[in-house]
Design a protein around this motif. Structure first.
Motif, mmCIF file in Angstrom:
data_model
loop_
_atom_site.group_PDB
_atom_site.id
_atom_site.type_symbol
_atom_site.label_atom_id
_atom_site.label_comp_id
_atom_site.label_asym_id
_atom_site.label_seq_id
_atom_site.Cartn_x
_atom_site.Cartn_y
_atom_site.Cartn_z
ATOM 1 N N LYS A 153 0.662 -1.545 0.338
ATOM 2 C CA LYS A 153 -0.018 0.100 -0.399
ATOM 3 C C LYS A 153 0.777 1.045 0.351
ATOM 4 O O LYS A 153 0.141 2.419 -1.030
ATOM 5 N N ASN A 177 -14.570 3.838 -0.839
ATOM 6 C CA ASN A 177 -13.171 4.074 -1.507
ATOM 7 C C ASN A 177 -12.471 4.469 -0.766
ATOM 8 O O ASN A 177 -11.995 3.552 -0.779
ATOM 9 N N ARG A 224 -7.902 5.369 -8.365
ATOM 10 C CA ARG A 224 -7.750 3.891 -7.650
ATOM 11 C C ARG A 224 -8.507 3.576 -6.371
ATOM 12 O O ARG A 224 -7.193 4.390 -5.276
ATOM 13 N N ILE A 225 -8.391 2.850 -6.143
ATOM 14 C CA ILE A 225 -8.252 1.329 -4.767
ATOM 15 C C ILE A 225 -7.467 0.442 -4.747
ATOM 16 O O ILE A 225 -7.250 -0.243 -5.708
ATOM 17 N N MET A 226 -7.283 -0.602 -3.701
ATOM 18 C CA MET A 226 -6.356 -1.321 -3.507
ATOM 19 C C MET A 226 -7.216 -2.177 -2.956
ATOM 20 O O MET A 226 -7.482 -2.047 -1.119
ATOM 21 N N MET A 258 1.777 1.899 -3.544
ATOM 22 C CA MET A 258 0.291 2.875 -3.895
ATOM 23 C C MET A 258 0.534 4.124 -3.622
ATOM 24 O O MET A 258 0.193 5.044 -4.440
ATOM 25 N N ARG A 259 0.310 4.263 -2.226
ATOM 26 C CA ARG A 259 0.598 5.759 -1.841
ATOM 27 C C ARG A 259 1.165 6.011 -2.336
ATOM 28 O O ARG A 259 1.483 8.209 -2.285
ATOM 29 N N PHE A 275 -15.086 1.595 -6.568
ATOM 30 C CA PHE A 275 -16.618 1.080 -6.443
ATOM 31 C C PHE A 275 -17.304 2.061 -7.336
ATOM 32 O O PHE A 275 -17.175 3.292 -6.294
ATOM 33 N N SER A 308 -11.573 4.865 2.339
ATOM 34 C CA SER A 308 -10.293 3.485 3.499
ATOM 35 C C SER A 308 -9.739 2.433 2.160
ATOM 36 O O SER A 308 -8.917 1.794 3.222
ATOM 37 N N PHE A 309 -10.343 2.852 1.210
ATOM 38 C CA PHE A 309 -9.102 1.405 0.444
ATOM 39 C C PHE A 309 -7.973 2.336 -0.427
ATOM 40 O O PHE A 309 -7.479 1.886 -1.249
ATOM 41 N N ARG A 310 -7.787 3.820 0.252
ATOM 42 C CA ARG A 310 -6.893 4.258 -0.695
ATOM 43 C C ARG A 310 -5.524 4.197 0.321
ATOM 44 O O ARG A 310 -5.713 4.359 2.019
#
Lengths: 618, 350
Positions: free
Chosen positions: A39, B346, A217-219, A42-43, A405, B348-350
């Motif tokens: 993560k 959403n 985007r999300i993970m 990603m960040r 989502f 919370s998943f970043r």
């Protein structure tokens, strides 16, 4: 003895393009630390993917977590040897050393010496006395165990140039509400960071650099998407039986329902979940609820599908909406419960005896798990038939970089052809299985709707248009032909295949679906480098839309890429579209791990070379 | 033989509170063998529902597969029915009940359906305390496949072709008692005076109500050597407690024979009046009920009547704390958390 310093083996420089693999022991709490590592990348705005390769075991067996960092967005499993391995498991140590790419790094706990005979002279060693540090710094035995993982993440931050502030923020986010845990975790990160800074030449040639490639985007894992999609799709009744890798679908559904579906006025639940005694009961409950007009689903995996087959036949023939979320794993039988495959395609398409066909959806990302999950309830209600979502272990249980989502508040649930009391009042007569609109989909009534109109008997036995038991051949044939007509209607309602054609005209087409998608952009890149441009099509559902047949017709050579031994999608395409199977070539991977772009491209090149032996592929 | 049922209703037929006669509660003409005990059960259900003034369309008829499971065709034409798969009726009924708790669920099953292929589902639906009436038409034989021994056949009995039952029988009443059913009864299909009030009380009971109904099979299990034949059952039946059912709106005027009786108030305020033929019988003692069933069996007797009742039991929905609105009627705005909430998720998943 290994010198606790970087060795002198030359390493080429690689920014934002390498693989780090963590070798751990199952049950030692490494998952959250490893996830924090991914993560953090990603960040920093860099595309990253993570795959958890774990045993069917609770504690003690080897487990690996593979992180691929690639700013070109090639995020499928890369395969081959690994640039950096964090070797924390004595059981797998020998194999892990062998897995390091020449010039790569082995980060290990140097509290104990590595036997001389295991050493390779073409890799670099990064020894950190992690156990000794933990023993010195932490009193609590559990902390001594857990913080080993956090220490190596801290060390990697220094070695790979990960911004320490990003890690600190992540710890804060992870332990929000449990503030006491933040300080020791950050301290453990610092211990690792400081040790690496003091003992090694940081950063390494493999390192990350901040980019801005992630956008919104999300993970997240696919099962979270599926469970949440079911909440948004309006599911209220769930019958389920725990089975890897589908269990977390219902667990996530339950947890979001607890947060979002409790009536604030009464404190009561707008959902009902039953952990059934087995898979047969699980789908039976979902079917009973679907028959009675509630949106219902069950989640399972291959062995569950086998058990549910009889009920799926009932739901198909009696025309009852129900959603099934199948998280595929390696079969047959118990197979490899914690390894991935796409090997339930035929079992699901034709589940049950007799002439039975089911609607399938093939999500390729967590965002699509959400979307398909919500959509499945509309499709199932609209078509009055089971809809099966074909996810898999890789998609369901691994974290993926995904589009967020999406839900639009203007979307209204499509409850299909359900007659109200007023509509029944205005009808002269009702017949449950009359094809009034010519689309094969009949009107249904729900129990309790009208005092003297619309009641009928639902059965798995043959009946006439008015739902009266009938063994007359003509009634049976008419009904079966109407079901076929309904299936043709389904082909117009499910998501269309996604087709990508290049600028160059090409005779070669690739067909793929589900998680195979992860390897496709890289495959196309590798083929293009070899002078082989290809078109591609991602199948998103079954029955196939007309575009699928057209794509095959338009290409001389079509490769079907899938993760099973027998080329199940190829069989389905050949059978359903009446295509000569020789027109389709399979590219298969069924070892339980995700297919790689290297494998796909080399298989394709091999086939092409065999077909045109006198021509060189450039 | 008739092939169609007359829709004629004589003016003098009594009507219930809804203005319906018992004929409004009938079903299609039976295709079961003439004299089948299951038809008597259907008739008892028709009378029970008519006398309770239940709206027929508010009843869901659930069944599995087998002769017994065909029976719901022959009562309550204005109710939806569901012939599911063999032995799996309990799970389908569970789902249906979770979707709409406001209907009355009348389930018909058989000994093959419930004691063999469906034993697992039977056990678990009892555990879950689903609010339903679960009736087993128990003839100790497989009818549709022509005469094989069932798991409820007594050890040592012979079927029509001479096969002997080598194994112990499964007693569904003692199983239901052990698993926590809050209403358990055993009846003989030939005794309507006993069966109708039991069915009425089972419907009024909020919770899992189980009735094992000895229902002789005239074709395959009505021969000497059977312990489920009409003759055998009539000779060996004994009753622990006879019951009257007194709906909440009626005065308690049911004739009380001499001897002990006890009134039990059901969830809706109606009464079960228990006449103890056996003065030691105690319908509130679950463990004793199990013992009594077994003791009578050892003496070669079939104990019938209300075996056990707990009028205070909770249902699945009470245990689950389900909302008052049936699940199939909850509107989208209460089910879908919406775009704004999804935005937070959403994040919370970043």
């Amino acid at each position: 003895m290994i010198n606790n310093n970087t060795s002198t083996v030359n390493t080429k420089t690689s920014i934002n393009d390498f693989v780090v693999k963590f070798a751990n022991t199952n049950g030692t709490g490494s998952a959250s630390a490893n996830n924090m590592f991914a993560k953090a990348i990603m960040r920093m705005g860099i595309p990253v993917s993570a795959k958890n390769i774990f045993p069917s075991n609770i504690q003690g067996a080897p487990t690996w977590y593979e992180v691929r960092i690639n700013e070109d967005e090639f995020l499928g499993r890369r395969g081959g040897q690994t640039e950096i391995i964090v070797a924390m498991n004595a059981q797998s140590f020998v194999a892990d050393i062998k897995d390091v790419a020449p010039g790569g790094y082995l980060l290990f706990d140097s509290s104990k010496q590595i036997p001389e005979q295991l050493l390779r002279d073409d890799i670099n060693y990064l020894g950190i006395p992690i156990s000794a540090i933990c023993l010195k710094e932490f009193q609590n035995p559990r902390q001594r165990q857990l913080f080993k993982n956090v220490i190596y993440v801290g060390a990697l931050a220094a070695l790979l140039d990960i911004e320490f502030g990003v890690l600190k923020t992540l710890v804060g986010d992870q332990f929000k509400g449990k503030e006491k845990l933040i300080t020791p975790n950050v301290y453990a990160l610092e211990l690792g960071f400081q040790y690496a800074t003091n003992h090694f030449s940081c950063p390494l040639n493999y390192r990350v650099e901040r980019r801005d490639l992630i956008g919104n985007r999300i993970m997240v894992d696919g099962n979270t998407g599926s469970g949440l999609g079911a909440v948004y799709g309006g599911a209220t009744v769930v019958g389920w039986y725990p089975i890897t890798p589908s269990t977390s679908v219902v667990e996530k559904f339950a947890s979001y329902c607890q947060r979002l579906r409790i009536d604030p006025a009464t404190g009561k639940k707008n959902f009902a979940i039953v952990q059934a005694e087995d898979e047969l009961a699980a789908i039976g409950m979902a079917i009973g609820a679907g028959w009675n007009g509630a949106r219902s689903f069950t989640a399972t995996s291959g062995p569950g599908i086998s058990l549910m087959a009889e009920f799926l036949g009932l739901a198909y023939f009696a025309e009852i909406p129900v959603v099934l979320i199948n998280i595929q794993r390696a079969g047959p039988s118990t197979g490899m419960p914690t390894r991935t495959q796409q090997s339930d395609v035929l079992a699901c398409a034709y589940a049950s005896h007799g002439d039975t066909k089911h609607v399938l959806l093939f999500p390729d990302s967590p965002a699509e798990c959400f979307e398909h999950s919500a959509l499945a309830f509309d499709l199932s209600d609209r078509l009055q038939t089971p809809v099966i979502i074909m996810s898999d272990l890789d998609l369901g249980m691994n974290d993926h970089l995904s589009a967020p989502f999406i839900w639009n508040d203007k979307q209204k649930y499509d409850l299909g052809k359900v007659l109200s009391i007023r509509e029944l009042d205005n009808m002269e007569s009702f017949g449950r299985y009359r094809d009034v609109d010519g689309d094969g989909i009949c009107y249904r009534t729900l129990p309790g709707t009208h005092p003297n109109k619309g009641a009928f008997f639902t059965r798995g036995t043959s009946r006439n248009k008015d739902a009266v038991y009938s063994e007359k051949s003509a009634d049976y044939v008419e009904n079966m032909e109407r079901l076929q007509r309904k299936f043709a209607t389904a082909a117009t309602l499910i998501p269309k295949a996604e087709i990508s054609t290049g600028l160059q005209s090409t005779q070669i087409g690739l067909i793929y679906y589900g998680t195979t998608t992860q390897a496709i952009s890289e495959t196309k890149h590798l083929l293009q480098k070899q002078g082989i441009p290809v078109d591609s099509m991602r199948i998103k559902g079954f029955p196939f839309g007309s575009e699928v047949e057209k794509f095959i017709e338009q290409h001389e050579q079509v490769f079907v890429i899938e993760q099973n031994r027998d080329g199940q999608m190829k069989t389905l395409l050949s059978t359903e579209l009446n295509i000569d199977p020789n027109r389709l070539a399979s590219v298969l991977c069924f070892d339980g791990l995700s297919i790689t772009a290297n494998q796909i491209s080399s298989d394709i090149i091999h086939v092409i070379e065999q077909q045109i032996p006198n021509q060189e592929v450039v | 033989m008739s092939f169609a049922k007359s829709k004629f209703k004589h003016k003098s037929l009594p009507v219930n509170d809804l203005g319906l006669t018992y004929r409004d509660y009938e079903g299609a003409i039976s295709t079961l063998c003439a004299g089948c005990g299951h038809d008597s059960i259907s008739s008892a259900i028709v009378h029970a529902c008519a006398e309770l003034s239940i709206e027929p369309h508010k009843i869901a008829k659930m069944s599995g597969i087998g002769c017994s499971s065909k029976a719901p065709n022959y009562f309550l034409n204005n109710s939806h029915g569901f012939n599911t798969v063999h032995g799996r009726m309990p799970s389908v009924t569970t789902g249906a009940n979770l979707a709409n708790k406001d209907l009355t669920y009348l389930a018909m099953s058989g000994d093959g359906d419930s004691a063999s292929i469906g034993l697992g589902q039977f056990a678990h639906v009892v555990r879950r305390q689903l609010n339903m009436v679960y009736m087993v038409a128990n003839n100790g034989v497989y009818g549709l496949t022509k005469g094989q021994l069932a798991a409820t056949s007594d050890r040592g009995v012979k079927n029509k072709t001479g096969d002997i039952s080598l194994f112990n029988d499964i007693d569904l009443c003692t199983m239901a008692l052990q698993l926590g059913a809050s209403f358990v009864a055993r009846c003989f299909s030939g005794d309507k005076a006993q069966l109708i009030p039991i069915i009425k009380a089972a419907i009024a009971h909020q919770g899992f109500a189980f009735i094992d109904i000895i229902s002789p099979c005239v074709t395959f299990n009505n021969h000497p050597g059977s312990t489920r034949s009409y003759d055998y059952v009539q000779e060996h039946v004994t009753t622990g407690a006879v019951t009257d059912f007194v709906p909440t709106k009626e005065e308690i005027t049911a004739q009380t024979p001499e001897g002990e009786f006890e009134d039990i108030c059901l969830h809706d305020g109606s009464l079960m009046r228990i006449h103890k033929l056996d003065k030691d019988y105690d319908t509130s003692n679950r463990l004793k009920a199990m013992t009594d069933v077994e003791e009578h069996k050892e003496r070669g007797e079939i104990l019938t009547g209300l075996l056990y009742l707990d009028p205070t039991a909770s249902t699945f929905h009470e245990l689950n704390d389900t909302a008052d609105t049936p699940m199939n009627q909850v509107k989208q705005d209460l089910l879908c958390p919406g775009e704004r909430v999804l935005g937070t998720i959403n994040d919370s998943f970043r």
